[in-house]
Design an enzyme around this catalytic site. Structure first.
Site, PDB file in Angstrom:
ATOM      1  N   LYS A  39     -31.645   5.934  -7.117  1.00 32.25           N
ATOM      2  CA  LYS A  39     -31.796   7.148  -6.288  1.00 32.25           C
ATOM      3  C   LYS A  39     -32.891   6.934  -5.248  1.00 32.25           C
ATOM      4  O   LYS A  39     -33.688   6.000  -5.367  1.00 32.25           O
ATOM      5  CB  LYS A  39     -32.133   8.335  -7.195  1.00 32.25           C
ATOM      6  CG  LYS A  39     -33.432   8.188  -7.978  1.00 32.25           C
ATOM      7  CD  LYS A  39     -33.549   9.242  -9.078  1.00 32.25           C
ATOM      8  CE  LYS A  39     -34.857   9.094  -9.836  1.00 32.25           C
ATOM      9  NZ  LYS A  39     -34.906  10.000 -11.017  1.00 32.25           N
ATOM     10  N   ARG A  50     -36.044  21.304 -16.631  1.00 37.49           N
ATOM     11  CA  ARG A  50     -35.518  21.043 -15.292  1.00 37.49           C
ATOM     12  C   ARG A  50     -34.061  21.456 -15.193  1.00 37.49           C
ATOM     13  O   ARG A  50     -33.745  22.453 -14.565  1.00 37.49           O
ATOM     14  CB  ARG A  50     -35.721  19.559 -14.953  1.00 37.49           C
ATOM     15  CG  ARG A  50     -35.557  19.224 -13.506  1.00 37.49           C
ATOM     16  CD  ARG A  50     -36.121  17.870 -13.123  1.00 37.49           C
ATOM     17  NE  ARG A  50     -35.437  16.736 -13.743  1.00 37.49           N
ATOM     18  CZ  ARG A  50     -35.760  15.454 -13.507  1.00 37.49           C
ATOM     19  NH1 ARG A  50     -36.751  15.161 -12.686  1.00 37.49           N
ATOM     20  NH2 ARG A  50     -35.107  14.478 -14.094  1.00 37.49           N
ATOM     21  N   HIS A 100     -33.683  14.130 -20.916  1.00 35.18           N
ATOM     22  CA  HIS A 100     -34.738  13.434 -20.168  1.00 35.18           C
ATOM     23  C   HIS A 100     -36.087  13.863 -20.727  1.00 35.18           C
ATOM     24  O   HIS A 100     -36.313  15.059 -20.938  1.00 35.18           O
ATOM     25  CB  HIS A 100     -34.621  13.807 -18.683  1.00 35.18           C
ATOM     26  CG  HIS A 100     -35.458  12.968 -17.771  1.00 35.18           C
ATOM     27  ND1 HIS A 100     -35.405  11.589 -17.758  1.00 35.18           N
ATOM     28  CD2 HIS A 100     -36.361  13.305 -16.821  1.00 35.18           C
ATOM     29  CE1 HIS A 100     -36.243  11.130 -16.835  1.00 35.18           C
ATOM     30  NE2 HIS A 100     -36.834  12.145 -16.261  1.00 35.18           N
ATOM     31  N   ARG A 106     -31.372   4.286 -18.771  1.00 37.74           N
ATOM     32  CA  ARG A 106     -31.458   4.562 -17.330  1.00 37.74           C
ATOM     33  C   ARG A 106     -32.755   3.942 -16.824  1.00 37.74           C
ATOM     34  O   ARG A 106     -33.831   4.519 -16.945  1.00 37.74           O
ATOM     35  CB  ARG A 106     -31.474   6.076 -17.075  1.00 37.74           C
ATOM     36  CG  ARG A 106     -30.327   6.838 -17.740  1.00 37.74           C
ATOM     37  CD  ARG A 106     -30.354   8.327 -17.382  1.00 37.74           C
ATOM     38  NE  ARG A 106     -31.571   9.003 -17.769  1.00 37.74           N
ATOM     39  CZ  ARG A 106     -31.732   9.734 -18.878  1.00 37.74           C
ATOM     40  NH1 ARG A 106     -30.738   9.897 -19.722  1.00 37.74           N
ATOM     41  NH2 ARG A 106     -32.890  10.314 -19.127  1.00 37.74           N
ATOM     42  N   TYR A 163     -58.976  10.150  16.124  1.00 34.12           N
ATOM     43  CA  TYR A 163     -58.992  11.617  16.282  1.00 34.12           C
ATOM     44  C   TYR A 163     -60.132  12.261  15.502  1.00 34.12           C
ATOM     45  O   TYR A 163     -60.399  11.867  14.364  1.00 34.12           O
ATOM     46  CB  TYR A 163     -57.688  12.209  15.758  1.00 34.12           C
ATOM     47  CG  TYR A 163     -56.465  11.869  16.572  1.00 34.12           C
ATOM     48  CD1 TYR A 163     -56.337  12.292  17.892  1.00 34.12           C
ATOM     49  CD2 TYR A 163     -55.421  11.140  15.996  1.00 34.12           C
ATOM     50  CE1 TYR A 163     -55.195  11.985  18.625  1.00 34.12           C
ATOM     51  CE2 TYR A 163     -54.284  10.832  16.720  1.00 34.12           C
ATOM     52  CZ  TYR A 163     -54.177  11.258  18.039  1.00 34.12           C
ATOM     53  OH  TYR A 163     -53.057  10.953  18.763  1.00 34.12           O
ATOM     54  N   CYS A 166     -53.582   7.713  12.268  1.00 30.49           N
ATOM     55  CA  CYS A 166     -52.756   8.381  13.279  1.00 30.49           C
ATOM     56  C   CYS A 166     -51.288   8.318  12.835  1.00 30.49           C
ATOM     57  O   CYS A 166     -50.967   7.770  11.789  1.00 30.49           O
ATOM     58  CB  CYS A 166     -52.907   7.682  14.626  1.00 30.49           C
ATOM     59  SG  CYS A 166     -54.606   7.432  15.140  1.00 30.49           S
ATOM     60  N   ASP A 211     -48.851   6.568  14.085  1.00 27.63           N
ATOM     61  CA  ASP A 211     -48.247   5.237  14.159  1.00 27.63           C
ATOM     62  C   ASP A 211     -49.235   4.088  14.011  1.00 27.63           C
ATOM     63  O   ASP A 211     -48.833   2.927  14.029  1.00 27.63           O
ATOM     64  CB  ASP A 211     -47.565   5.059  15.527  1.00 27.63           C
ATOM     65  CG  ASP A 211     -46.853   6.308  15.968  1.00 27.63           C
ATOM     66  OD1 ASP A 211     -45.865   6.663  15.317  1.00 27.63           O
ATOM     67  OD2 ASP A 211     -47.319   6.947  16.933  1.00 27.63           O
TER      68      ASP A 211
HETATM   69  C1  LIG Z   1     -35.329   9.311 -12.095  1.00 27.90           C
HETATM   70  C2  LIG Z   1     -34.753   9.412 -13.429  1.00 27.90           C
HETATM   71  C3  LIG Z   1     -34.766   8.313 -14.293  1.00 27.90           C
HETATM   72  C4  LIG Z   1     -35.519   7.049 -14.006  1.00 27.90           C
HETATM   73  O1  LIG Z   1     -36.856   7.236 -14.381  1.00 27.90           O
HETATM   74  P1  LIG Z   1     -37.903   6.043 -14.355  1.00 27.90           P
HETATM   75  O2  LIG Z   1     -39.159   6.663 -14.834  1.00 27.90           O
HETATM   76  O3  LIG Z   1     -38.013   5.617 -12.940  1.00 27.90           O
HETATM   77  O4  LIG Z   1     -37.352   4.987 -15.224  1.00 27.90           O
HETATM   78  C5  LIG Z   1     -34.079   8.425 -15.496  1.00 27.90           C
HETATM   79  N1  LIG Z   1     -33.451   9.565 -15.823  1.00 27.90           N
HETATM   80  C6  LIG Z   1     -33.450  10.652 -15.044  1.00 27.90           C
HETATM   81  C7  LIG Z   1     -32.733  11.889 -15.487  1.00 27.90           C
HETATM   82  C8  LIG Z   1     -34.110  10.626 -13.820  1.00 27.90           C
HETATM   83  O5  LIG Z   1     -34.124  11.715 -13.048  1.00 27.90           O
END
Ligand SMILES: *Cc1c(COP(=O)(O)O)cnc(C)c1O
Length: 375
Positions: free
Chosen positions: A40, A138, A169, A222, A269, A315, A317
């Protein structure tokens, strides 16, 4: 040296490190567990397609993204392995996701009801992973009753839905204190008791859970931040000795202007920095529009292996650094990575900015060209 899209600032992504990190992870997984690469947010800013291809070469079984468009981009690049969208998607896009063979997370019954109608109209079937909210707060089903209703609905409409997975998660898998983690795991097992027919994938582990809670189960990992070679816990918990992952992200620039200033001369600046003696000041062509945020003023970058302070405001850039002595234009400046044996990490930048390394790499803007190496 000018690299990429006509800029002398670039990110160098080590695809070899990404493959290495995937292999390290594999060693610790159960034989029957699948490994999905979390790509992602443009692969945590490393570049979606090059990372996805490298991950494929390293043998991952699928991918996780956050958005439909990220999944479609992978399909259009020729990726055919499973792709799971981890975020909440609009139910009206159900047939569109099905068309691209994207699996989606589902956290409420209303989604299924609306999607069912859309899918029936198009004679399409969508792969779904039910999200369980065991304490992250979440997305997902929070109690057995709601989960049961969703499971019943899926069973009622097998033509529209392929119940492919169920997952949760963790919010503290990266923490030294595992009390809350255990509570979430307990809640997960409790919710799972209403699941009569286990789907193909049952998954709970992000990088942190896969590293520090290997016993937590599931048949799919994941893998996000660990694949990019960063410790999910930052500095809180050290990586186990057998998890020698390598950071894949380096950020480089070079001096484009060098001048001697005298006592009383100010920089940038708001004149927040004024030289008190004769000093050499270099200009670096990177700024907050590139993701090197204004709050990095006062931190250091590496030139010739020496720490050089960012002086004056950053700045849009460009920013300025104080050099130990006169240096030539074109001299390499390292913001993240190795420079003459010295190393600056994304963690160093995160510590200075009061954030986490995830945010440092994700903040590096698209206009910074990515340059890939794969040894
Ligand atoms: C982003 C995400 C992950 C990956 O998490 P890491 O800490 O980068 O390994 C796994 N599961 C879900 C649901 C996420 O949103």
């Amino acid at each position: 040296m000018i690299i990429g899209r006509h800029r002398n600032t670039y990110a160098e992504i080590d695809l070899g490190a990404i493959k290495h990190n995937i292999q390290i992870e594999r060693k610790h997984m159960e034989k029957d567990q699948a490994l999905f690469a979390v790509v992602k947010a443009d692969a945590y800013s490393h570049g979606l397609i090059p990372v996805a291809v490298a991950a494929q070469e390293a043998g991952v079984d699928g991918y996780c993204v956050a958005l439909i468009d990220e999944g479609v981009a992978l399909r259009e690049a020729g990726i055919t392995k499973p792709i799971l969208i981890l975020g909440v998607t609009p139910a009206e896009q159900a047939a569109y996701m099905a068309k691209y063979n994207l699996s989606t997370a589902v956290g409420d019954l209303d989604f299924l009801k609306e999607a069912q109608v859309k899918l029936a109209q198009k004679h399409a079937q969508l792969k779904v992973h039910l999200a369980l909210d065991t304490g992250m707060g979440r997305i997902g089903f929070r109690n057995q009753t709601d989960l049961k209703a969703a499971l019943d609905f899926l069973k009622e409409y097998p033509e529209q839905f392929d119940f492919e997975g169920i997952f949760t998660h963790f919010s503290t898998a990266d923490s030294a204190d595992s009390t809350y983690f255990e509570r979430q795991l307990h809640k997960f097992h409790d919710l799972m008791t209403v699941v009569e027919q286990r789907p193909k994938y049952v998954h709970v582990a992000n990088s942190a859970a896969s590293i520090w809670h290997r016993q937590c189960g599931g048949n799919l990992v994941r893998l996000g931040i660990g694949m990019y070679g960063l410790n999910p816990s930052g500095k809180e918990v050290a990586l186990p000795a057998d998890m020698q992952i390598k950071p894949a992200f380096a950020l480089e620039s070079e001096l484009v202007a060098v001048k001697k200033v005298h006592p009383g001369d100010s920089i940038s600046y708001g004149i927040t920095y004024t030289a008190e003696k004769d000093e050499w000041i270099g200009t670096v062509p990177m700024g907050y529009a590139d993701g090197w945020l204004r709050r990095m003023q006062g931190s250091t970058v590496l030139v010739d292996g020496q720490e050089c302070e960012i002086v004056g405001r950053i700045c849009m850039d460009q920013f300025m650094i104080r050099l130990p002595h006169e240096m030539p234009i074109g001299k390499r400046v390292t913001l993240i990575g190795e420079n003459h044996g010295k190393i600056k990490t994304a963690q160093d930048a995160a510590d200075y900015a009061g954030t986490i390394h995830y945010e440092i790499v994700c903040s590096i803007a698209q206009r910074v060209p990515r340059f890939y190496k794969s040894n």
